[in-house]
Motif scaffolding. Structure first.
Motif, short mmCIF file in Angstrom:
data_model
loop_
_atom_site.label_atom_id
_atom_site.label_comp_id
_atom_site.label_asym_id
_atom_site.label_seq_id
_atom_site.Cartn_x
_atom_site.Cartn_y
_atom_site.Cartn_z
N UNK A 16 115.80 60.35 22.38
CA UNK A 16 115.14 59.65 23.48
C UNK A 16 113.86 58.97 22.98
N UNK A 17 113.11 59.67 22.13
CA UNK A 17 111.86 59.11 21.61
C UNK A 17 112.11 57.84 20.80
N UNK A 18 113.06 57.88 19.87
CA UNK A 18 113.29 56.74 19.01
C UNK A 18 114.07 55.63 19.69
N UNK A 19 114.84 55.94 20.71
CA UNK A 19 115.60 54.89 21.38
C UNK A 19 114.74 54.10 22.37
N UNK A 20 113.63 54.68 22.82
CA UNK A 20 112.79 53.99 23.79
C UNK A 20 111.53 53.42 23.18
N UNK A 21 111.34 53.59 21.89
CA UNK A 21 110.13 53.06 21.27
C UNK A 21 110.46 51.80 20.47
N UNK A 22 109.42 50.99 20.27
CA UNK A 22 109.56 49.78 19.47
C UNK A 22 108.62 49.90 18.28
N UNK A 23 109.02 49.33 17.15
CA UNK A 23 108.15 49.37 15.98
C UNK A 23 108.35 48.11 15.17
N UNK A 72 108.63 40.37 8.01
CA UNK A 72 108.34 41.29 9.11
C UNK A 72 109.64 41.66 9.81
N UNK A 73 109.86 42.93 9.96
CA UNK A 73 111.04 43.45 10.67
C UNK A 73 110.56 44.07 11.97
N UNK A 74 111.11 43.60 13.09
CA UNK A 74 110.69 44.07 14.41
C UNK A 74 111.89 44.64 15.13
N UNK A 75 111.74 45.85 15.67
CA UNK A 75 112.78 46.46 16.51
C UNK A 75 112.20 46.60 17.91
N UNK A 76 112.71 45.80 18.82
CA UNK A 76 112.22 45.81 20.20
C UNK A 76 113.09 46.70 21.06
N UNK A 77 112.60 46.97 22.25
CA UNK A 77 113.41 47.72 23.20
C UNK A 77 114.55 46.88 23.74
N UNK A 81 120.51 48.00 24.40
CA UNK A 81 121.09 47.77 25.72
C UNK A 81 122.38 48.58 25.93
N UNK A 82 122.78 49.35 24.94
CA UNK A 82 124.02 50.10 25.06
C UNK A 82 123.81 51.28 26.00
N UNK A 83 124.42 51.22 27.16
CA UNK A 83 124.31 52.29 28.13
C UNK A 83 125.70 52.83 28.41
N UNK A 84 125.75 54.08 28.72
CA UNK A 84 127.01 54.74 29.02
C UNK A 84 127.06 54.99 30.52
N UNK A 85 128.00 54.35 31.19
CA UNK A 85 128.14 54.52 32.63
C UNK A 85 129.29 55.48 32.91
#
Length: 136
Positions: A16-23, A72-77, A81-85
């Motif tokens: 949860x921490x790494x999937x919701x953070x940007x760096x 520069x490598x950017x990983x945004x939130x 977008x992969x969600x499991x419904x």
């Protein structure tokens, strides 16, 4: 079993921490060699940009070519977008599956007998035999 739960909980927390953070990672290359990198700010340069053309003697006939580059490598939130419904029957199945799976390996404690320290009453006579009452 408790350690298994702790490992799963810790793994889920990091997920949860790494999937919701940007760096962002900033890197400075001199040619093909990585000189510096930074996670928080712009990477420090190697100093080739600071060389002033006026300090080079005029007799020097070397054409200066800028070989440095920044990356520069950017990983945004927005990239995540992969969600499991899951619909209600699927949620019910998963909940019951995990509940039965966890309880499958649960340790069964010894049976508690509350009267094991007490002795039975003394038998003076067999009342059922005296009353001729027999259970079938």
């Amino acid at each position: 079993m408790k350690s298994f739960h702790k490992i799963i909980a810790l793994t889920m927390a990091f997920l949860v921490l790494f999937s919701t953070s940007a760096f962002a990672v900033s890197m400075h290359y001199c040619g093909n060699t990585l000189v510096n990198y930074s996670f928080s700010a712009k990477a420090k340069t190697c100093g080739m940009e600071k060389i002033d053309q006026q300090k080079i003697p005029s007799t020097c006939n070397i054409a200066k070519k800028n070989c440095c580059s920044d990356k520069k490598i950017v990983k945004d939130q927005d990239e995540i977008k992969a969600t499991l419904e899951l619909h209600v029957p699927q949620q019910l199945f998963l909940a019951s599956f995990f509940y039965t799976y966890i309880n499958l390996f649960a340790r069964i404690d010894q049976q508690i007998i509350p009267f094991k320290d007490y002795s039975p009453p003394l038998l003076v006579s067999d009342i059922q035999l005296l009353d001729e009452t027999f259970l079938i």
